[in-house]
Scaffold this active site. Sequence first.
Site, PDB file in Angstrom:
ATOM      1  N   GLU A  43      79.501 -22.897  31.406  1.00 23.15           N
ATOM      2  CA  GLU A  43      78.213 -22.554  32.017  1.00 23.15           C
ATOM      3  C   GLU A  43      78.567 -21.925  33.359  1.00 23.15           C
ATOM      4  O   GLU A  43      78.679 -22.598  34.368  1.00 23.15           O
ATOM      5  CB  GLU A  43      77.341 -23.807  32.179  1.00 23.15           C
ATOM      6  CG  GLU A  43      75.877 -23.483  32.484  1.00 23.15           C
ATOM      7  CD  GLU A  43      75.594 -23.280  33.963  1.00 23.15           C
ATOM      8  OE1 GLU A  43      75.913 -22.165  34.475  1.00 23.15           O
ATOM      9  OE2 GLU A  43      75.099 -24.210  34.601  1.00 23.15           O
ATOM     10  N   GLU A  87      78.775 -15.526  42.731  1.00 22.28           N
ATOM     11  CA  GLU A  87      79.865 -16.502  42.819  1.00 22.28           C
ATOM     12  C   GLU A  87      81.016 -16.177  41.866  1.00 22.28           C
ATOM     13  O   GLU A  87      82.095 -16.734  41.970  1.00 22.28           O
ATOM     14  CB  GLU A  87      79.387 -17.944  42.618  1.00 22.28           C
ATOM     15  CG  GLU A  87      78.451 -18.396  43.728  1.00 22.28           C
ATOM     16  CD  GLU A  87      77.949 -19.816  43.554  1.00 22.28           C
ATOM     17  OE1 GLU A  87      77.712 -20.475  44.569  1.00 22.28           O
ATOM     18  OE2 GLU A  87      77.810 -20.269  42.393  1.00 22.28           O
TER      19      GLU A  87
END
Length: 413
Positions: free
Chosen positions: A191, A200
């Site tokens: 995930e 990110e």
Amino acid sequence: MEEAEKEPKKDASAEEFVALSDFTASGSDQLSFLCGDRLLVHARPCEDWWWAELREDMVGYVPASHLEQEEDLEDPWQDVEYFGSYGNLKLHLEMLSDRSRTEAYRQVVLNNRDFLRDKVVMDLGCGTGIISLFCAQLAQTAKVYAVEASPIVEYTRRLVRQNDCEDVVCVLQGRAEQVQLPQRVDVLLSEWMGNCLLFEFMVEAVLLARQRWLAEGGVMWPSSAALLLVPCQAHSFYTETMTFWERPYGLDFSPLQPLAQQEFFSKPKFSHVLEPQDCLSTPSEVLFLNMYTLTVQDLEEMEGQFDFLVDTPGDFHGFCAWFTVGFESLQPGGEAVQLDTGPFSEPTHWKQTLFMLDSPVSVHQGESIRGSIVLRRNPTWRRHLSITFDWVHYSPSENQYKVSSSPYLYWRY
């Protein structure tokens, strides 16, 4: 800059520096730049202001305090802060409470439990290990390597023991490029998605793990991902950040509006909740990622096109973005699972991301908004990116075109 009365000459021995933060020029002899930009410093006419070059045709004075040489930078991946934030329960509570997210992964395991039985799985960035536990308990996998780099990993091991899965789930602490497995895996689960899909850049870790540990013919979950976009209204946000300054408490605070515009509109608004009625057109998929063929180099710059036909007249305040991920079915005739983080689906903790224009544009039914979105990875601070929209607003009734461009720095910390 008083000591530097004329433009310095370029120096063949110029030194390269990295911008630590944004700087907006306030004079014609200054040079604007964004955090992460690389500049060549040709001269240091005074302690505070240096003469630098951003590109061949872009030179000017820059504040020395905003620059640092790359070898002096600390942790360009910001690992201490990034992994540290996953070492406490706040983010894990947010993710586990997101039923749409967690149930999607649970449903993938359930739908493919016959295929997963006796298979070897890697759960990259496992967090508290819930997906690993789904695999062990619901699908009876042969082995699950639960990989986590944050300090939460000590509790993950306890949770595996508490749920009697230690014979199947092996918890390993480390980053994808460092961790060692005793064998290749049949399935790589993760995930990895961030705000606006890529923020990110955990996806890089997934691609490195795919290269190192996924067996030939192995399975990637998610198997694909897409970024969606729509032009939208945002009356509430515009009112609370811009209109507010017109007459608060009966006083004229309008001189603060340009400052508010720069502060609130130059960066995306995270965790925005877009109401479906605020969409001015039908959403469009602008990026599609095939997780079997995507490369790390692809992440450096991605471009998508959009062509929106306005079907709801209103105030065009900006663009709103969200993502979907798809999990291919491995069962004959099985149904694929999709996780949708958009405004027309069950809410998720990602919500949507809003990119505000400098000022709203009145749009009418039948008009078009067409253009491109470019996502560029920050060359220095590798978890961050910039996003630029270039678009044309066309009004057929007036036969007028308006060309616009809006850059945004996608920087949270």
